[in-house]
Write a protein that holds these residues in place. Structure first.
Motif, PDB file in Angstrom:
ATOM      1  N   GLU A 227       0.858  -1.178   0.000  1.00 49.11           N
ATOM      2  CA  GLU A 227       0.000   0.000   0.000  1.00 49.11           C
ATOM      3  C   GLU A 227       0.901   1.236   0.000  1.00 49.11           C
ATOM      4  O   GLU A 227       1.457   1.606   1.024  1.00 49.11           O
ATOM      5  CB  GLU A 227      -0.920   0.009   1.226  1.00 49.11           C
ATOM      6  N   LEU A 228       1.053   1.861  -1.140  1.00 47.91           N
ATOM      7  CA  LEU A 228       1.886   3.052  -1.276  1.00 47.91           C
ATOM      8  C   LEU A 228       0.995   4.290  -1.280  1.00 47.91           C
ATOM      9  O   LEU A 228       0.031   4.364  -2.051  1.00 47.91           O
ATOM     10  CB  LEU A 228       2.716   2.995  -2.559  1.00 47.91           C
ATOM     11  N   GLU A 229       1.312   5.215  -0.446  1.00 53.38           N
ATOM     12  CA  GLU A 229       0.528   6.444  -0.378  1.00 53.38           C
ATOM     13  C   GLU A 229       0.997   7.423  -1.444  1.00 53.38           C
ATOM     14  O   GLU A 229       2.094   7.341  -1.986  1.00 53.38           O
ATOM     15  CB  GLU A 229       0.664   7.069   1.006  1.00 53.38           C
ATOM     16  N   GLY A 230       0.122   8.392  -1.729  1.00 54.35           N
ATOM     17  CA  GLY A 230       0.482   9.458  -2.659  1.00 54.35           C
ATOM     18  C   GLY A 230       0.032   9.178  -4.082  1.00 54.35           C
ATOM     19  O   GLY A 230      -0.474   8.097  -4.407  1.00 54.35           O
ATOM     20  N   MET A 231       0.226  10.166  -4.932  1.00 57.58           N
ATOM     21  CA  MET A 231      -0.147  10.091  -6.338  1.00 57.58           C
ATOM     22  C   MET A 231       0.876  10.869  -7.146  1.00 57.58           C
ATOM     23  O   MET A 231       1.457  11.852  -6.655  1.00 57.58           O
ATOM     24  CB  MET A 231      -1.546  10.692  -6.529  1.00 57.58           C
ATOM     25  N   TYR A 232       1.096  10.439  -8.339  1.00 55.11           N
ATOM     26  CA  TYR A 232       2.063  11.145  -9.173  1.00 55.11           C
ATOM     27  C   TYR A 232       1.615  12.597  -9.363  1.00 55.11           C
ATOM     28  O   TYR A 232       0.447  12.865  -9.659  1.00 55.11           O
ATOM     29  CB  TYR A 232       2.214  10.481 -10.535  1.00 55.11           C
ATOM     30  N   GLU A 252      12.579  10.059 -12.614  1.00 53.08           N
ATOM     31  CA  GLU A 252      13.113  10.190 -11.260  1.00 53.08           C
ATOM     32  C   GLU A 252      12.000  10.171 -10.216  1.00 53.08           C
ATOM     33  O   GLU A 252      12.140   9.550  -9.154  1.00 53.08           O
ATOM     34  CB  GLU A 252      13.918  11.486 -11.143  1.00 53.08           C
ATOM     35  N   LYS A 253      10.879  10.842 -10.496  1.00 52.67           N
ATOM     36  CA  LYS A 253       9.768  10.868  -9.556  1.00 52.67           C
ATOM     37  C   LYS A 253       9.184   9.469  -9.354  1.00 52.67           C
ATOM     38  O   LYS A 253       8.913   9.033  -8.232  1.00 52.67           O
ATOM     39  CB  LYS A 253       8.683  11.826 -10.050  1.00 52.67           C
ATOM     40  N   LEU A 258       8.640   4.109  -6.366  1.00 55.37           N
ATOM     41  CA  LEU A 258       8.781   2.653  -6.341  1.00 55.37           C
ATOM     42  C   LEU A 258       9.831   2.181  -5.339  1.00 55.37           C
ATOM     43  O   LEU A 258       9.785   1.038  -4.879  1.00 55.37           O
ATOM     44  CB  LEU A 258       9.118   2.129  -7.738  1.00 55.37           C
ATOM     45  N   ARG A 259      10.761   3.071  -4.991  1.00 54.80           N
ATOM     46  CA  ARG A 259      11.757   2.683  -3.988  1.00 54.80           C
ATOM     47  C   ARG A 259      11.129   2.506  -2.610  1.00 54.80           C
ATOM     48  O   ARG A 259      11.758   1.960  -1.698  1.00 54.80           O
ATOM     49  CB  ARG A 259      12.877   3.726  -3.924  1.00 54.80           C
ATOM     50  N   LYS A 260       9.895   2.940  -2.459  1.00 58.89           N
ATOM     51  CA  LYS A 260       9.199   2.743  -1.187  1.00 58.89           C
ATOM     52  C   LYS A 260       8.748   1.291  -1.003  1.00 58.89           C
ATOM     53  O   LYS A 260       8.326   0.899   0.082  1.00 58.89           O
ATOM     54  CB  LYS A 260       7.991   3.671  -1.106  1.00 58.89           C
ATOM     55  N   ILE A 261       8.821   0.496  -2.087  1.00 56.25           N
ATOM     56  CA  ILE A 261       8.501  -0.925  -1.980  1.00 56.25           C
ATOM     57  C   ILE A 261       9.689  -1.633  -1.345  1.00 56.25           C
ATOM     58  O   ILE A 261      10.771  -1.694  -1.919  1.00 56.25           O
ATOM     59  CB  ILE A 261       8.213  -1.546  -3.367  1.00 56.25           C
ATOM     60  N   THR A 262       9.507  -2.146  -0.156  1.00 53.66           N
ATOM     61  CA  THR A 262      10.594  -2.817   0.558  1.00 53.66           C
ATOM     62  C   THR A 262      10.110  -4.175   1.061  1.00 53.66           C
ATOM     63  O   THR A 262       8.907  -4.437   1.158  1.00 53.66           O
ATOM     64  CB  THR A 262      11.073  -1.977   1.747  1.00 53.66           C
ATOM     65  N   TRP A 263      11.065  -5.038   1.376  1.00 49.49           N
ATOM     66  CA  TRP A 263      10.744  -6.316   1.994  1.00 49.49           C
ATOM     67  C   TRP A 263      11.921  -6.774   2.832  1.00 49.49           C
ATOM     68  O   TRP A 263      13.043  -6.266   2.707  1.00 49.49           O
ATOM     69  CB  TRP A 263      10.392  -7.368   0.948  1.00 49.49           C
ATOM     70  N   ASN A 264      11.638  -7.704   3.718  1.00 45.34           N
ATOM     71  CA  ASN A 264      12.666  -8.265   4.585  1.00 45.34           C
ATOM     72  C   ASN A 264      12.462  -9.774   4.675  1.00 45.34           C
ATOM     73  O   ASN A 264      11.644 -10.347   3.948  1.00 45.34           O
ATOM     74  CB  ASN A 264      12.628  -7.606   5.968  1.00 45.34           C
ATOM     75  N   ASP A 265      13.194 -10.420   5.558  1.00 45.09           N
ATOM     76  CA  ASP A 265      13.094 -11.879   5.661  1.00 45.09           C
ATOM     77  C   ASP A 265      11.693 -12.324   6.073  1.00 45.09           C
ATOM     78  O   ASP A 265      11.230 -13.394   5.658  1.00 45.09           O
ATOM     79  CB  ASP A 265      14.122 -12.410   6.664  1.00 45.09           C
ATOM     80  N   ASP A 266      11.019 -11.528   6.892  1.00 45.87           N
ATOM     81  CA  ASP A 266       9.652 -11.889   7.288  1.00 45.87           C
ATOM     82  C   ASP A 266       8.720 -11.862   6.077  1.00 45.87           C
ATOM     83  O   ASP A 266       7.826 -12.708   5.948  1.00 45.87           O
ATOM     84  CB  ASP A 266       9.139 -10.930   8.365  1.00 45.87           C
ATOM     85  N   THR A 267       8.927 -10.882   5.189  1.00 44.16           N
ATOM     86  CA  THR A 267       8.123 -10.810   3.967  1.00 44.16           C
ATOM     87  C   THR A 267       8.354 -12.043   3.095  1.00 44.16           C
ATOM     88  O   THR A 267       7.405 -12.621   2.549  1.00 44.16           O
ATOM     89  CB  THR A 267       8.466  -9.548   3.157  1.00 44.16           C
ATOM     90  N   ILE A 268       9.616 -12.436   2.969  1.00 40.23           N
ATOM     91  CA  ILE A 268       9.953 -13.602   2.155  1.00 40.23           C
ATOM     92  C   ILE A 268       9.371 -14.874   2.767  1.00 40.23           C
ATOM     93  O   ILE A 268       8.832 -15.733   2.059  1.00 40.23           O
ATOM     94  CB  ILE A 268      11.480 -13.742   2.004  1.00 40.23           C
ATOM     95  N   ALA A 269       9.467 -15.005   4.088  1.00 38.32           N
ATOM     96  CA  ALA A 269       8.908 -16.186   4.751  1.00 38.32           C
ATOM     97  C   ALA A 269       7.400 -16.257   4.539  1.00 38.32           C
ATOM     98  O   ALA A 269       6.843 -17.338   4.297  1.00 38.32           O
ATOM     99  CB  ALA A 269       9.238 -16.152   6.242  1.00 38.32           C
TER     100      ALA A 269
END
Length: 377
Positions: A227-232, A252-253, A258-269
């Motif tokens: 869930e990414l907030e904001g709009m172009y 660039e914008k 898209l760099r706000k999309i992140t994950w960690n080991d819990d996401t992968i599990a």
């Protein structure tokens, strides 16, 4: 650890250290008692069912022919006496004693275990020299089969063949397997099996998804959860003489968004829990025709063992459990019970919390598990 009966005197630790994904292992007399006999006519009938994956492979000189099921019974009546093979996937989903064979390979994580395929071949029956991209145990049941194996690097395939047949096969070792003998092969190890006498091969295969498949499925998993907030927006937009150009400031914008999309080991599990327990597209469950009500179920459950349906899989990480593509919302004080159910595929417990009883009842009604007393032997 003690030696495992399937591993010819090796302990699971020794097998994993010295052979798993490293080199082949021939095990004489690995399993001579495979339970009630399955004959070729029974296998043919299973190959005719709509929800079963099956193949028929014929060799005619240098030509290969591949057909996919379901098959009419009349198709098998037209077969010659030699040089063909019928293969049926996931027989463990349909026969309880075959299912029990599959889960004896529990020295490998369930997340890697796939299915037990049965193939039948008369003399000369073969699927040609080939290699698999996954580990496999090949158990001979009845008859005799000659296996030739090779660690060759040449993986070129016969052009135009309906199967992945190796163009050049340079055998390094030859083994004749008789009833109860088993051959383990690591991934991409070339092998060529030819039936010397009518018999079956029980192939225990393991899941090995490609990096591309994992990436694609992970992105699908993320799509439903991010869930990414904001709009172009571009309030500082200026006039451009090239309106068709994708401007650098827009790139660039969007890149920053898209760099706000992140994950960690819990996401992968969490992804793996959903993905690895998701049933294949052709798999359907059989709910009880006349399910008992919840109160009767609760009483019966306290006195009888529950077992997972052969098509069901529960995996867990810490206190997160996944069953058949869904995350189970479990009562934390019953985590140990659910982990026991996942590992043993069988659960005996005289008392449950109300939350766990509700979840067990829902799974029973859905056909995910059933009472052991109702399983055909």
């Amino acid at each position: 650890m003690t030696p495992h009966p399937l591993l010819g005197g090796l302990t699971p630790a020794e097998f994993l250290r010295d052979y798993w994904q490293k080199k082949p292992l021939l095990i004489r007399g690995a399993m001579t008692d495979v339970g009630p006999h399955i004959d070729r006519d029974w296998l043919f009938r299973l190959a005719g069912e709509q929800d079963v994956e099956s193949r028929l492979i014929e060799r005619q000189g240098e030509r290969w022919k591949l057909e996919r099921g379901p098959f009419r019974a009349s198709r098998f009546k037209r077969l010659p006496e030699t040089d063909w093979t019928v293969l049926v996937q996931s027989v463990n989903h349909h026969v309880p004693h075959i299912d029990r064979i599959l889960w004896q390979f529990d020295f490998i994580p369930y997340a890697r275990l796939d299915d037990l395929m049965i193939s039948f071949a008369p003399p000369g029956g073969t699927v040609g020299p080939h290699f698999d991209s996954y580990d496999v145990f090949l158990l001979q049941v009845g008859g005799k089969k000659r296996w030739q194996i090779s660690s060759q690097d040449d993986t070129r395939l016969v052009e135009g063949a309906p199967l992945r047949i190796l163009e050049n096969f340079d055998a390094e070792e030859t083994f004749d397997l008789e009833h109860g003998d088993m051959l383990y092969l690591p991934p991409r190890y070339a092998h060529y099996g030819v039936a010397q006498e009518p018999g079956m091969t029980y192939s225990i295969g393991f899941r090995a998804p490609t990096a591309q498949e994992l990436a694609g499925q992970f992105l699908v998993h993320l799509q439903d959860r991010i869930e990414l907030e904001g709009m172009y927006a571009d309030p500082d937009l200026t006039v451009s003489p090239e309106p068709a150009r994708l401007r650098g400031d827009m790139v660039e914008k969007v890149s920053a968004m898209l760099r706000k999309i992140t994950w960690n080991d819990d996401t992968i599990a969490d992804f793996l829990g959903h993905y690895l327990t998701e049933p294949k597209a052709h798999v359907f469950y059989d709910p009880p025709e006349e399910p008992m009500d919840r109160d009767t179920f609760a009483t019966y459950c306290g006195e009888n063992a529950l077992v997972l349906d052969p098509r069901s899989l529960i995996l867990y990480t810490n206190d997160m459990l996944y069953c058949n593509g869904e995350q189970l919302e479990i009562d934390r004080k019953d985590v140990g019970l659910w982990q026991q159910f996942a590992n043993a595929r069988r659960l005996v417990c005289p008392a449950f919390s109300e939350e766990t009883l509700d979840l067990l009842y829902d799974g029973y009604v859905s056909g995910y598990w059933l009472f052991e007393s109702s399983v055909a032997q």
